[in-house]
Design a protein around this motif. Structure first.
Motif, short mmCIF file in Angstrom:
data_model
loop_
_atom_site.label_atom_id
_atom_site.label_comp_id
_atom_site.label_asym_id
_atom_site.label_seq_id
_atom_site.Cartn_x
_atom_site.Cartn_y
_atom_site.Cartn_z
N ARG A 1 12.58 -70.46 -43.47
CA ARG A 1 11.20 -70.30 -43.96
C ARG A 1 10.47 -71.62 -43.74
NH1 ARG A 1 10.55 -68.58 -49.98
NH2 ARG A 1 11.25 -66.59 -49.10
N LEU B 1 7.69 -73.97 -44.57
CA LEU B 1 6.83 -74.19 -45.73
C LEU B 1 5.71 -75.14 -45.32
CD1 LEU B 1 9.65 -74.55 -48.40
CD2 LEU B 1 8.20 -72.55 -47.94
N GLU C 1 10.35 -66.97 -41.10
CA GLU C 1 9.25 -66.55 -41.96
C GLU C 1 8.45 -67.77 -42.38
OE1 GLU C 1 10.93 -65.97 -46.35
OE2 GLU C 1 12.13 -64.83 -44.88
N GLY D 1 5.81 -69.70 -45.43
CA GLY D 1 5.36 -69.77 -46.80
C GLY D 1 4.33 -70.86 -46.96
N HIS D 2 3.54 -70.74 -48.02
CA HIS D 2 2.48 -71.71 -48.30
C HIS D 2 3.00 -72.75 -49.29
CE1 HIS D 2 -1.74 -72.60 -50.15
NE2 HIS D 2 -1.35 -73.54 -49.31
N THR E 1 1.16 -73.55 -55.48
CA THR E 1 1.90 -73.08 -54.29
C THR E 1 3.41 -73.17 -54.46
OG1 THR E 1 1.96 -75.25 -53.17
CG2 THR E 1 -0.02 -73.90 -52.86
N ALA F 1 6.66 -70.51 -52.84
CA ALA F 1 7.19 -71.20 -51.66
C ALA F 1 8.71 -71.26 -51.70
CB ALA F 1 6.61 -72.60 -51.57
#
Length: 291
Positions: free
Chosen positions: A29, A31, A49, A51-52, A60, A64
């Motif tokens: 992921r 980030l 993937e 994420g923020h 956030t 995350a």
């Protein structure tokens, strides 16, 4: 399958790290402060993937880190107050179930309490999380990013005096990061990551000259001249002060240490500066507007 969170991507180390992790079959992921830009940079890939995560914005943090078990931690260069801006996020990561962290630190951070990397190292060691400290020497790629405008004008413009530096290629650092996050046996370890040689910046300029066929000189500015030029170019003050501290270690002869640790992690010799200069030559020969 274990989910690995990567901060600092896209970025010097983060971009090749994501590629190295995916090549090992890991789930990743990214980030990012702007996840839509990260998605555009990496594209859609199996196992990847987005994420923020924005350090300093607590809103956030929870989403995350949800589901992340291992985390690669990179300090954004504009953040110097890491206790305020990064530690609360890492606390949330621990509460969310992250059990292992690898920190992109700095060669000599354990001896230099003035750099923010030292504060992050202290936090990780006291947190109880299984952690690995990666302490790379000066990135070769810093010269072709932060210092690219001067290089394209034929100048290596850093206040390092005649001191030697054991540079390292970020691609090798990324491979080392992938190794410590996917292989057993690295918890509680600190690795000092360098290439196999230490160079003066005059030698660096000569290698760039040989690779490009252009004359590139090392001008060895004073710390004040360096600060003024890069500040005029818009580099933030906090980032500049950290850069000044790093170049001071070279100027005082403290950045020349060479270790075999990167070669052991990679199972091969690290990339040389000659290899890097050849790879970077097309970038250096592009035209750049005069400042």
């Amino acid at each position: 399958m274990t989910l690995i969170g990567v901060t600092g991507a896209p970025g010097n180390v983060g971009t090749p790290l994501v590629a190295a992790l995916l090549a090992r079959g890991a789930r990743v992921r990214v980030l990012a402060r702007r996840p839509e830009r990260a998605r555009a940079a990496f594209g859609e890939q199996p196992g990847l993937e987005f994420g923020h995560l924005e350090f300093g914005d607590r809103r956030t943090y929870v989403a995350a880190f949800r589901g992340v078990e291992r985390l690669f931690v990179t300090r954004p260069p504009q953040l110097s107050r890491v206790t305020r801006d990064m530690v609360p996020a890492l606390d949330v990561a621990l509460g969310a179930g992250v059990t292992q962290m690898a920190l992109l630190s700095l060669q000599g951070a354990e001896r230099n309490p003035f750099v923010p990397h030292a504060q992050l190292e202290k936090y990780l060691m006291e947190s109880g999380v299984a952690s690995t400290l990666l302490r790379p020497s000066f990135f070769m790629q810093n010269l072709t990013t932060t210092h690219l405008p001067e290089l394209r004008r034929g100048e290596v413009f850093v206040p390092a005096g005649r001191g030697r530096t054991s540079f390292v290629d970020v691609r090798d650092v990324a491979e080392a990061g992938a190794a410590v996050l996917t292989e057993p046996g690295h918890a509680g370890q600190a690795y000092e990551l360098t290439s196999s040689e230490a160079l003066t910046y005059a030698e660096v300029a000569a290698k760039f000259s040989a690779a490009t066929g252009r004359t590139i000189r090392y001008t060895d500015p004073s710390p004040l001249a360096f600060y003024r030029r890069l500040r005029a170019r818009g580099v933030p003050t906090g980032q500049l002060l950290i850069m000044e501290a790093i170049y001071a270690t070279a100027r005082f002869g403290l950045a020349a240490r060479v270790t075999p640790e990167l070669a052991r992690l990679l199972g091969r010799p690290p990339r040389t500066f000659d290899q890097f200069a050849q790879d970077a030559a097309p970038l250096l020969t592009q035209e750049t507007p005069h400042a």
